[in-house]
Design a protein around this motif. Structure first.
Motif, PDB file in Angstrom:
ATOM      1  N   UNK A   5       0.707  -1.014  -0.021  1.00 13.07           N
ATOM      2  CA  UNK A   5      -0.042  -0.015  -0.078  1.00 13.07           C
ATOM      3  C   UNK A   5       0.763   1.336   0.021  1.00 13.07           C
ATOM      4  N   UNK A   6       0.354   2.248  -0.696  1.00 12.85           N
ATOM      5  CA  UNK A   6       1.216   3.593  -0.842  1.00 12.85           C
ATOM      6  C   UNK A   6       1.267   4.163   0.477  1.00 12.85           C
ATOM      7  N   UNK A   7       0.425   3.780   1.397  1.00 12.98           N
ATOM      8  CA  UNK A   7       0.996   4.531   2.942  1.00 12.98           C
ATOM      9  C   UNK A   7       2.054   3.919   3.472  1.00 12.98           C
ATOM     10  N   UNK A   8       2.316   2.671   3.267  1.00 11.45           N
ATOM     11  CA  UNK A   8       3.268   2.050   3.802  1.00 11.45           C
ATOM     12  C   UNK A   8       4.634   2.575   3.370  1.00 11.45           C
ATOM     13  N   UNK A   9       4.663   2.864   2.012  1.00  9.83           N
ATOM     14  CA  UNK A   9       5.974   3.257   1.251  1.00  9.83           C
ATOM     15  C   UNK A   9       6.168   4.649   1.737  1.00  9.83           C
ATOM     16  N   UNK A  10       5.211   5.417   2.114  1.00  7.26           N
ATOM     17  CA  UNK A  10       5.410   6.956   2.695  1.00  7.26           C
ATOM     18  C   UNK A  10       5.645   6.890   4.319  1.00  7.26           C
ATOM     19  N   UNK A  11       5.301   5.889   4.849  1.00  6.24           N
ATOM     20  CA  UNK A  11       5.498   5.918   6.243  1.00  6.24           C
ATOM     21  C   UNK A  11       6.885   6.260   6.714  1.00  6.24           C
ATOM     22  N   UNK A  12       8.133   5.622   5.995  1.00  6.36           N
ATOM     23  CA  UNK A  12       9.575   6.110   6.464  1.00  6.36           C
ATOM     24  C   UNK A  12       9.611   7.590   6.459  1.00  6.36           C
ATOM     25  N   UNK A  13       9.209   8.227   5.377  1.00  6.29           N
ATOM     26  CA  UNK A  13       9.268   9.804   5.265  1.00  6.29           C
ATOM     27  C   UNK A  13       8.579  10.544   6.321  1.00  6.29           C
ATOM     28  N   UNK A  14       7.145   9.900   6.491  1.00  5.18           N
ATOM     29  CA  UNK A  14       6.401  10.702   7.620  1.00  5.18           C
ATOM     30  C   UNK A  14       7.268  10.535   8.848  1.00  5.18           C
ATOM     31  N   UNK A  15       7.504   9.352   9.192  1.00  6.50           N
ATOM     32  CA  UNK A  15       8.185   9.159  10.598  1.00  6.50           C
ATOM     33  C   UNK A  15       9.350   9.997  10.640  1.00  6.50           C
ATOM     34  N   UNK A  16      10.229  10.279   9.544  1.00  5.76           N
ATOM     35  CA  UNK A  16      11.447  10.993   9.677  1.00  5.76           C
ATOM     36  C   UNK A  16      10.869  12.532   9.849  1.00  5.76           C
ATOM     37  N   UNK A  17       9.869  13.014   9.178  1.00 10.21           N
ATOM     38  CA  UNK A  17       9.397  14.392   9.314  1.00 10.21           C
ATOM     39  C   UNK A  17       8.693  14.596  10.696  1.00 10.21           C
ATOM     40  N   UNK A  18       8.303  13.766  11.351  1.00 12.65           N
ATOM     41  CA  UNK A  18       7.841  13.724  12.647  1.00 12.65           C
ATOM     42  C   UNK A  18       8.872  13.800  13.672  1.00 12.65           C
ATOM     43  N   UNK A  19       9.897  12.979  13.423  1.00  6.96           N
ATOM     44  CA  UNK A  19      11.149  12.946  14.415  1.00  6.96           C
ATOM     45  C   UNK A  19      11.985  14.390  13.966  1.00  6.96           C
ATOM     46  N   UNK A  20      11.911  14.789  12.950  1.00  2.28           N
ATOM     47  CA  UNK A  20      12.622  16.187  12.811  1.00  2.28           C
ATOM     48  C   UNK A  20      12.020  17.264  13.671  1.00  2.28           C
ATOM     49  N   UNK A  21      10.550  17.111  13.623  1.00  2.00           N
ATOM     50  CA  UNK A  21       9.795  18.195  14.360  1.00  2.00           C
ATOM     51  C   UNK A  21       9.718  18.041  15.602  1.00  2.00           C
ATOM     52  N   UNK A  22       9.884  16.909  16.075  1.00  2.00           N
ATOM     53  CA  UNK A  22       9.830  16.675  17.702  1.00  2.00           C
ATOM     54  C   UNK A  22      11.234  17.065  18.075  1.00  2.00           C
ATOM     55  N   UNK A  23      12.415  16.991  17.372  1.00  2.00           N
ATOM     56  CA  UNK A  23      13.979  17.196  17.781  1.00  2.00           C
ATOM     57  C   UNK A  23      13.760  18.848  17.811  1.00  2.00           C
ATOM     58  N   UNK A  24      13.154  19.511  16.781  1.00  2.00           N
ATOM     59  CA  UNK A  24      13.319  20.745  16.506  1.00  2.00           C
ATOM     60  C   UNK A  24      12.442  21.413  17.908  1.00  2.00           C
ATOM     61  N   UNK A  25      11.582  20.974  18.508  1.00  2.00           N
ATOM     62  CA  UNK A  25      10.632  21.476  19.462  1.00  2.00           C
ATOM     63  C   UNK A  25      11.334  21.338  20.603  1.00  2.00           C
ATOM     64  N   UNK A  26      12.030  19.937  20.749  1.00  2.00           N
ATOM     65  CA  UNK A  26      12.772  19.665  22.054  1.00  2.00           C
ATOM     66  C   UNK A  26      14.066  20.455  22.100  1.00  2.00           C
ATOM     67  N   UNK A  27      14.699  20.760  21.082  1.00  2.00           N
ATOM     68  CA  UNK A  27      16.200  21.016  21.371  1.00  2.00           C
ATOM     69  C   UNK A  27      16.406  22.538  20.927  1.00  2.00           C
ATOM     70  N   UNK A  28      15.322  23.113  20.138  1.00  2.00           N
ATOM     71  CA  UNK A  28      15.559  24.514  19.902  1.00  2.00           C
ATOM     72  C   UNK A  28      14.284  25.288  20.591  1.00  2.00           C
ATOM     73  N   UNK A  29      13.169  25.065  20.399  1.00  2.00           N
ATOM     74  CA  UNK A  29      11.983  25.976  20.791  1.00  2.00           C
ATOM     75  C   UNK A  29      11.953  25.753  22.238  1.00  2.00           C
ATOM     76  N   UNK A  30      11.990  24.744  22.842  1.00  2.00           N
ATOM     77  CA  UNK A  30      11.807  24.256  24.237  1.00  2.00           C
ATOM     78  C   UNK A  30      12.764  23.436  24.898  1.00  2.00           C
ATOM     79  N   UNK A  31      14.133  23.954  24.914  1.00  2.00           N
ATOM     80  CA  UNK A  31      15.230  22.809  25.308  1.00  2.00           C
ATOM     81  C   UNK A  31      14.794  22.188  26.920  1.00  2.00           C
TER      82      UNK A  31
END
Length: 115
Positions: A5-31
């Motif tokens: 399914x297409x959503x499984x193919x996109x899952x690594x990219x989505x998880x990478x984007x979520x991880x990048x956002x969480x890292x940004x929030x945890x280490x830049x916006x609210x350390x």
């Protein structure tokens, strides 16, 4: 791959984007947030900090006899890594090119001597 399914193919990219956002929030916006989370969830923090205790549990499960039996295998594995890993491949490449240069030099010297 077409049956996946297409959503499984996109899952690594989505998880990478979520991880990048969480890292940004945890280490830049609210350390301060990671430290607060670690203080609130001590057991989970220690569990993750110690890499799920995986290495120590595997070491504890091995008997002395098993450790002695697998030692040669681990030594061979390290030797293979040295020979066929990135450093080994580059060393073999340099050995090969050095021999080609010697051969080429020998051929050119022989050719000059004949003339």
């Amino acid at each position: 791959m077409e049956a996946v399914p297409e959503w499984i193919k996109l899952l690594p990219t989505v998880m990478m984007a979520i991880g990048a956002y969480v890292s940004y929030v945890f280490y830049i916006r609210r350390p301060y947030v990671p430290e607060e989370l670690a203080n609130q969830h001590q057991m989970l923090y220690q569990f993750l900090l110690n890499k799920w205790y995986f290495a120590s549990s595997m070491t504890d499960l091995r008997s002395p006899g098993e450790a002695a039996r697998t030692f040669p295998v681990e030594s061979r594995r390290r030797l293979h890594h040295r020979r066929f890993g990135p450093d080994g491949v580059s060393a073999r490449y340099f050995d090969f090119t050095r021999n080609v240069v010697r051969l080429q030099t020998a051929i050119s010297i022989t050719t000059r001597l004949r003339c």
